[in-house]
Design a protein around this motif. Structure first.
Motif, PDB file in Angstrom:
ATOM      1  N   ILE A  73      49.483  34.271  39.771  1.00  0.00           N
ATOM      2  CA  ILE A  73      48.533  33.880  41.077  1.00  0.00           C
ATOM      3  C   ILE A  73      47.896  34.958  40.953  1.00  0.00           C
ATOM      4  N   THR A  74      48.628  36.131  41.143  1.00  0.00           N
ATOM      5  CA  THR A  74      47.697  37.439  41.342  1.00  0.00           C
ATOM      6  C   THR A  74      46.578  37.351  39.800  1.00  0.00           C
ATOM      7  N   ARG A  75      47.003  37.634  38.964  1.00  0.00           N
ATOM      8  CA  ARG A  75      46.387  37.321  37.115  1.00  0.00           C
ATOM      9  C   ARG A  75      45.483  35.890  36.580  1.00  0.00           C
ATOM     10  N   ILE A  76      45.702  35.120  36.651  1.00  0.00           N
ATOM     11  CA  ILE A  76      45.049  34.435  36.684  1.00  0.00           C
ATOM     12  C   ILE A  76      43.756  33.586  37.632  1.00  0.00           C
ATOM     13  N   PHE A  77      44.028  34.278  39.009  1.00  0.00           N
ATOM     14  CA  PHE A  77      42.560  33.886  39.802  1.00  0.00           C
ATOM     15  C   PHE A  77      41.843  35.050  40.518  1.00  0.00           C
ATOM     16  N   ALA A  78      40.299  35.454  40.186  1.00  0.00           N
ATOM     17  CA  ALA A  78      39.489  36.249  40.636  1.00  0.00           C
ATOM     18  C   ALA A  78      39.851  36.346  42.400  1.00  0.00           C
ATOM     19  N   PRO A  79      39.879  37.196  42.336  1.00  0.00           N
ATOM     20  CA  PRO A  79      40.019  38.044  43.565  1.00  0.00           C
ATOM     21  C   PRO A  79      39.429  37.570  44.935  1.00  0.00           C
ATOM     22  N   LYS A  82      45.679  45.437  41.131  1.00  0.00           N
ATOM     23  CA  LYS A  82      45.194  45.239  39.783  1.00  0.00           C
ATOM     24  C   LYS A  82      46.421  45.461  39.498  1.00  0.00           C
ATOM     25  N   LEU A  83      46.026  44.850  38.165  1.00  0.00           N
ATOM     26  CA  LEU A  83      46.641  44.072  37.063  1.00  0.00           C
ATOM     27  C   LEU A  83      47.954  43.977  36.918  1.00  0.00           C
ATOM     28  N   GLU A  84      47.799  45.832  36.873  1.00  0.00           N
ATOM     29  CA  GLU A  84      49.534  45.881  35.743  1.00  0.00           C
ATOM     30  C   GLU A  84      49.900  46.871  36.729  1.00  0.00           C
ATOM     31  N   LEU A  85      49.802  45.725  38.218  1.00  0.00           N
ATOM     32  CA  LEU A  85      50.707  46.499  39.413  1.00  0.00           C
ATOM     33  C   LEU A  85      50.747  45.271  40.025  1.00  0.00           C
TER      34      LEU A  85
END
Length: 471
Positions: A103-109, A369-372
């Protein structure tokens, strides 16, 4: 399915005691063992999702979960059931961080609110559906089917994940094996010590080892783990940078209180419904129906509120409302109470759950952040599950303590595998003991509401999110 299994056993406890010829303490370990095995590896499995891909880790965990569910249903002793529940918890630990990471990686904040609302309400409703589903399955087919039902659900979930969950970009990580060992050992010692404290009267477990020595050593190991995360020159298992985000830190603390309260409140309620009011497992489970229905119905409207407004106060109000609903149960748990009246706090908790899970998750992960994403998801879910484990351990100890205050050496009378309702002379004391036990989760979650007052305003900017499928 993962979270249903944190609560589905609560409604089955009396039936499992009779079926496996055991006592309350051993039966409650079927829940505690699952929660322990679920909570301890979450930091590790969240990072594994970053390294090897969230979908891959999810499917590995799902496969293990389904196989373990089969073994749970086939268990012929409480020991076999507890061991199978440990492996079930390990499978759940592999899956859970990956759901939030995706969810965190495929949706904008700024688009994450509705997604997190669905994710959060799924979590909230699942813990409530557990007792409901458990009640129907026990009455219709036997306690074994609370585990067998996971097999078709898991197979369908596997096929859907293969088809619809994207293969996201992985990030190269040097795995922090020292951190893995320190976090696993520290969390195990602390949680195991708390869970087993009451069984050993908070004294000696074996030889020179006491309950408190386990807890203290575990706490020291966790302090060393945090120091190691800061001091090492390589890549830490738990990047401390995620705690520089005030909202992530506050959200993690608040969700721990939510996990504590939601997990712990179901045990006294189910024992009260069945052993005091004489309800069947199905009838007991149906007492929680308003929670599940209202939580699901309000998910989308609350999701829109999260995206369009400031979710900070929604979470605060939701946590306070959960505390109020639990205290309403405390007030109503009397021998002559109407079962219809007991539906009122269930409805209050349904509204409260909607306002709690989604807003807390959305604001806590807004700046990740995406990497985290995997590390953050692992930490967030770890704090929730540690809260759940502590809630399970604490409520078990408190229930035993309150029963002892009313019945002394007869504290477990009626809960040793005997069938049906308690004898009339025991009902009033038992009802009071269960009601007094519920005060603890109410107080803890009200403290969590106070914690949310430290949320900072959500930033107004919207960062772009880039997803690179490895197609």
């Amino acid at each position: 399915m993962i979270l249903v299994d944190t609560t589905i056993v609560s409604v089955a406890n009396p039936t499992i005691m009779r079926g496996l010829h055991t006592d309350m303490t051993a039966t409650l370990w079927a829940t505690s063992a699952y929660l322990l095995a679920y909570a301890v590896p979450l930091l590790i499995t969240g990072r594994l999702g970053d390294r090897f891909g969230p979908r891959r880790m999810y499917l590995i965990g799902l496969s293990g979960f389904v196989v373990s569910s089969l073994v749970c249903g086939l268990a012929t002793s409480i020991e076999m059931l507890i061991i199978a529940r440990v492996f079930q918890g390990l499978g759940a630990a592999c899956m859970t961080p990956q759901t939030m990471t995706v969810i965190t990686r495929i949706f904008a904040p700024r688009e994450r609110g509705q997604a997190m609302a669905v994710w959060g309400i799924t979590a909230g409703v699942a813990t409530l559906v557990g007792p409901i589903a458990g009640g129907f399955l026990i009455d219709l087919a036997g306690w074994e089917w609370i585990f067998f039902i996971n097999i078709p659900v898991g197979i369908i979930g596997f096929v859907l994940a293969m088809r619809y969950v994207p293969v996201l970009e992985t990030h190269e990580h040097r795995f922090d094996w020292v951190g893995v060992a320190l976090s696993a050992v520290g969390m195990f010692l602390v949680v195991f010590g708390i869970q087993e404290g009451e069984n050993f009267d908070w004294g000696i477990i074996w030889g020179p080892v006491s309950v408190w020595s386990l807890i203290i050593v575990g706490a020291v190991v966790l302090v060393v783990f945090v120091w190691w995360q800061r001091a090492q020159r390589g890549e830490p298992l738990m990047p401390l940078a995620i705690f520089h985000d005030r909202n992530f830190s506050v959200g993690s603390a608040a969700i721990a209180t939510a996990g504590f309260a939601v997990t712990s409140m179901s045990l006294p309620l189910m024992f009260f419904f069945q052993l005091v009011l004489g309800l069947t497992p199905t009838q007991s489970a149906l007492m929680l129906t308003p929670m599940a229905v209202l939580s699901a119905a309000l998910a989308r409207p609350v999701g829109l509120l999260i995206d369009r407004g400031d979710p900070r106060r929604l979470g605060t109000f939701g946590l306070l409302l959960v505390g109020g609903g639990i205290l309403l149960y405390v007030w109503l748990m009397q021998l002559d109470v109407s079962v219809w009246v007991l539906l009122i706090p269930s409805a209050v908790l349904g509204v409260a759950n909607t306002l709690m899970w989604g807003p807390l998750s959305a604001i806590a992960t807004f700046n990740l952040k995406l990497e985290l994403a995997g590390a953050g998801s692992g930490v967030y879910n770890t704090t929730r599950q540690v809260g759940a484990v502590l809630g399970s351990a604490a409520i078990t100890a408190l229930m035993a303590s309150r029963l002892a205050s009313y019945f002394g050496e007869e504290a477990t009378v009626g809960m040793d595998g005997g069938a049906g309702r308690l004898p009339e002379p025991l009902r009033e004391g038992f009802a009071q003991a269960m009601a007094e036990s519920l005060v603890l989760p109410a107080v803890i979650i009200i403290v969590g509401a106070g914690v949310t007052l430290f949320f900072a305003p959500r930033p107004k900017r919207q960062d772009p999110v880039v997803v690179t499928p490895d197609a």
